[in-house]
Scaffold this motif. Structure first.
Motif, PDB file in Angstrom:
ATOM      1  N   LEU A  46       0.566  -1.173  -0.184  1.00 57.85           N
ATOM      2  CA  LEU A  46       0.076   0.084  -0.193  1.00 57.85           C
ATOM      3  C   LEU A  46       0.929   1.565  -0.725  1.00 57.85           C
ATOM      4  CD1 LEU A  46      -3.047  -1.062   2.837  1.00 57.85           C
ATOM      5  CD2 LEU A  46      -2.870  -0.622   0.205  1.00 57.85           C
ATOM      6  N   ASP A  47       1.892   0.932   0.628  1.00 54.46           N
ATOM      7  CA  ASP A  47       2.825   2.657   1.010  1.00 54.46           C
ATOM      8  C   ASP A  47       3.846   2.725  -0.395  1.00 54.46           C
ATOM      9  OD1 ASP A  47       2.427   3.108   3.715  1.00 54.46           O
ATOM     10  OD2 ASP A  47       4.112   1.735   4.485  1.00 54.46           O
ATOM     11  N   GLU A  48       3.890   1.708  -1.074  1.00 57.51           N
ATOM     12  CA  GLU A  48       4.850   1.979  -2.417  1.00 57.51           C
ATOM     13  C   GLU A  48       4.097   2.231  -3.465  1.00 57.51           C
ATOM     14  OE1 GLU A  48       7.949   0.793  -3.002  1.00 57.51           O
ATOM     15  OE2 GLU A  48       8.070   1.587  -5.005  1.00 57.51           O
ATOM     16  N   LEU A  49       2.372   1.532  -3.864  1.00 57.69           N
ATOM     17  CA  LEU A  49       1.116   2.211  -4.816  1.00 57.69           C
ATOM     18  C   LEU A  49       0.896   3.539  -4.543  1.00 57.69           C
ATOM     19  CD1 LEU A  49      -0.777  -0.938  -4.843  1.00 57.69           C
ATOM     20  CD2 LEU A  49       1.179  -0.590  -6.172  1.00 57.69           C
ATOM     21  N   LYS A  50       0.686   3.917  -2.832  1.00 54.30           N
ATOM     22  CA  LYS A  50       0.411   5.660  -3.171  1.00 54.30           C
ATOM     23  C   LYS A  50       2.007   6.541  -3.085  1.00 54.30           C
ATOM     24  CE  LYS A  50      -1.049   8.332   1.436  1.00 54.30           C
ATOM     25  NZ  LYS A  50      -0.427   8.205   2.970  1.00 54.30           N
ATOM     26  N   LYS A  51       2.947   5.901  -3.298  1.00 50.89           N
ATOM     27  CA  LYS A  51       4.015   6.664  -3.482  1.00 50.89           C
ATOM     28  C   LYS A  51       4.230   6.712  -5.525  1.00 50.89           C
ATOM     29  CE  LYS A  51       7.409   4.727  -1.019  1.00 50.89           C
ATOM     30  NZ  LYS A  51       8.733   4.242  -0.727  1.00 50.89           N
ATOM     31  N   ARG A  52       3.551   5.496  -6.176  1.00 53.01           N
ATOM     32  CA  ARG A  52       3.656   5.715  -7.663  1.00 53.01           C
ATOM     33  C   ARG A  52       2.288   6.540  -7.853  1.00 53.01           C
ATOM     34  NH1 ARG A  52       7.274   1.731  -9.756  1.00 53.01           N
ATOM     35  NH2 ARG A  52       8.666   0.582  -7.814  1.00 53.01           N
ATOM     36  N   GLY A  53       1.054   6.003  -7.329  1.00 44.40           N
ATOM     37  CA  GLY A  53      -0.680   7.074  -7.721  1.00 44.40           C
ATOM     38  C   GLY A  53      -0.955   5.671  -8.101  1.00 44.40           C
ATOM     39  N   GLU A  54      -1.961   6.326  -8.741  1.00 42.73           N
ATOM     40  CA  GLU A  54      -3.119   5.687  -9.252  1.00 42.73           C
ATOM     41  C   GLU A  54      -2.967   5.563 -10.437  1.00 42.73           C
ATOM     42  OE1 GLU A  54      -6.808   7.901  -8.323  1.00 42.73           O
ATOM     43  OE2 GLU A  54      -7.244   7.069  -6.663  1.00 42.73           O
ATOM     44  N   LEU A  55      -3.373   4.259 -11.737  1.00 45.89           N
ATOM     45  CA  LEU A  55      -3.006   3.535 -12.998  1.00 45.89           C
ATOM     46  C   LEU A  55      -1.803   3.298 -12.917  1.00 45.89           C
ATOM     47  CD1 LEU A  55      -4.547   6.928 -14.769  1.00 45.89           C
ATOM     48  CD2 LEU A  55      -6.006   4.469 -14.103  1.00 45.89           C
ATOM     49  N   THR A  56      -1.232   3.160 -11.711  1.00 42.29           N
ATOM     50  CA  THR A  56       0.155   2.319 -11.559  1.00 42.29           C
ATOM     51  C   THR A  56       0.059   0.615 -12.215  1.00 42.29           C
ATOM     52  OG1 THR A  56       0.855   3.386 -10.041  1.00 42.29           O
ATOM     53  CG2 THR A  56       1.604   1.115 -10.578  1.00 42.29           C
ATOM     54  N   GLU A  57       0.713   0.204 -13.049  1.00 43.64           N
ATOM     55  CA  GLU A  57       0.221  -0.717 -14.339  1.00 43.64           C
ATOM     56  C   GLU A  57       1.207  -2.212 -12.770  1.00 43.64           C
ATOM     57  OE1 GLU A  57       1.628  -1.046 -18.154  1.00 43.64           O
ATOM     58  OE2 GLU A  57       1.147  -3.311 -17.873  1.00 43.64           O
ATOM     59  N   VAL A  58      -0.134  -3.141 -12.439  1.00 44.32           N
ATOM     60  CA  VAL A  58       1.182  -3.962 -11.965  1.00 44.32           C
ATOM     61  C   VAL A  58       0.717  -5.123 -12.484  1.00 44.32           C
ATOM     62  CG1 VAL A  58       0.691  -2.671  -9.840  1.00 44.32           C
ATOM     63  CG2 VAL A  58      -1.060  -3.971 -10.270  1.00 44.32           C
TER      64      VAL A  58
END
Lengths: 150, 120
Positions: A46-58
């Motif tokens: 969650l912390d990592e995704l928050k840094k990258r923001g929405e629409l990050t490709e995973v």
């Protein structure tokens, strides 16, 4: 002589029962540790995704080390497990708080079980000493009775 | 003649019963601890659910699937589960107490019988 043998068999039975309890507690600790690691992983993600923001490709795991492509659509809300098979929709921050709280209770449960393991292990050690002493005495008495017969 | 054969059958029976009671007690303790953990989880979930607004989006796990549910319905279900677990826990605690006292009195009986049989 008879009571000595019976004492030994009782002590062995008690020791086996204690060892079963210890093994059961150890497997519970292992399960709880796996769960704790999962919570750590979820919080870091969650912390990592928050840094990258929405629409990050995973890449989402689909089992067997295989993945499919996906995009994170929403990061402001998460679906969080509160236990007993219930999942609640929460804001990212509230969700993380619940996860931390669950981690804390898992950690307390691990501590409790580990203390119980220590207590039971001490009892088992005492019993092992008694079993060894009783077995030695029994061997001694059996040897004496054989000697007196011959 | 082995030492085992020297014991009177009534003592052998009591020793077997003692071992059986010890095993029963261990099973009860493990089950009690499992129920205690379950009760803590249900209470925590109930507390968290009650803190949430009535229109919160909530799901219930049914096998591997999460099914959308209703907060009030889940609160009722959890309260029911809590009561059931508490009742089972109380029963188990009574059973544990009973087994412990049976075990203690049997141990005393055996000690007396064994000291009597070794003295004779």
């Amino acid at each position: 002589m008879a009571s000595l043998e019976e004492h030994l068999s009782r002590a062995v039975a008690e020791l086996q029962a204690l060892e079963r309890v210890i093994s059961d507690l150890q497997s519970r600790v292992t399960t709880l540790r796996v769960l704790m690691n999962e919570y750590d992983g979820a919080i870091s993600l969650l912390d990592e995704l928050k840094k990258r923001g929405e629409l990050t490709e995973v890449l989402v795991p689909i089992g067997g080390g295989n993945f499919i492509h996906a995009e994170v659509k929403k990061l402001d809300i998460v679906e969080v497990s509160i236990g007993a098979g219930i999942v609640l929709r929460k804001s990212l921050e509230d969700g993380k708080k619940i996860m931390e709280k669950r981690k804390e209770s898992l950690s307390k449960a691990i501590e409790l079980y580990e203390n119980q393991i220590i207590q039971y292990a001490q009892k088992a050690d005492e019993l092992r000493r008694i079993v060894n002493a009783l077995a030695a005495r029994l061997r001694e008495e059996q040897a004496k009775s054989q000697e007196s017969r011959s | 003649m082995s030492a085992e054969r020297e014991l009177p059958p009534s003592i052998k029976q009591r020793i077997a019963r003692l071992q059986q009671l010890q095993q029963t007690l261990n099973v009860i303790i493990v089950e009690r601890q499992r129920l205690e953990a379950e009760l803590i989880e249900v209470k925590d979930a109930l507390e968290e659910l009650q803190k949430s607004p009535d229109d919160v989006m909530v799901y219930k796990a049914v096998g591997p699937i999460l099914v959308q549910s209703d907060k009030q319905k889940l609160v009722e279900e959890l309260n029911e589960k809590k009561e059931l677990t508490e009742t089972r826990l109380k029963l188990l605690e009574k059973q544990e107490q009973r087994t412990r006292s049976q075990l203690e009195s049997l141990q005393k009986e055996l000690q007396q019988a064994l000291s009597g049989s070794s003295a004779s």
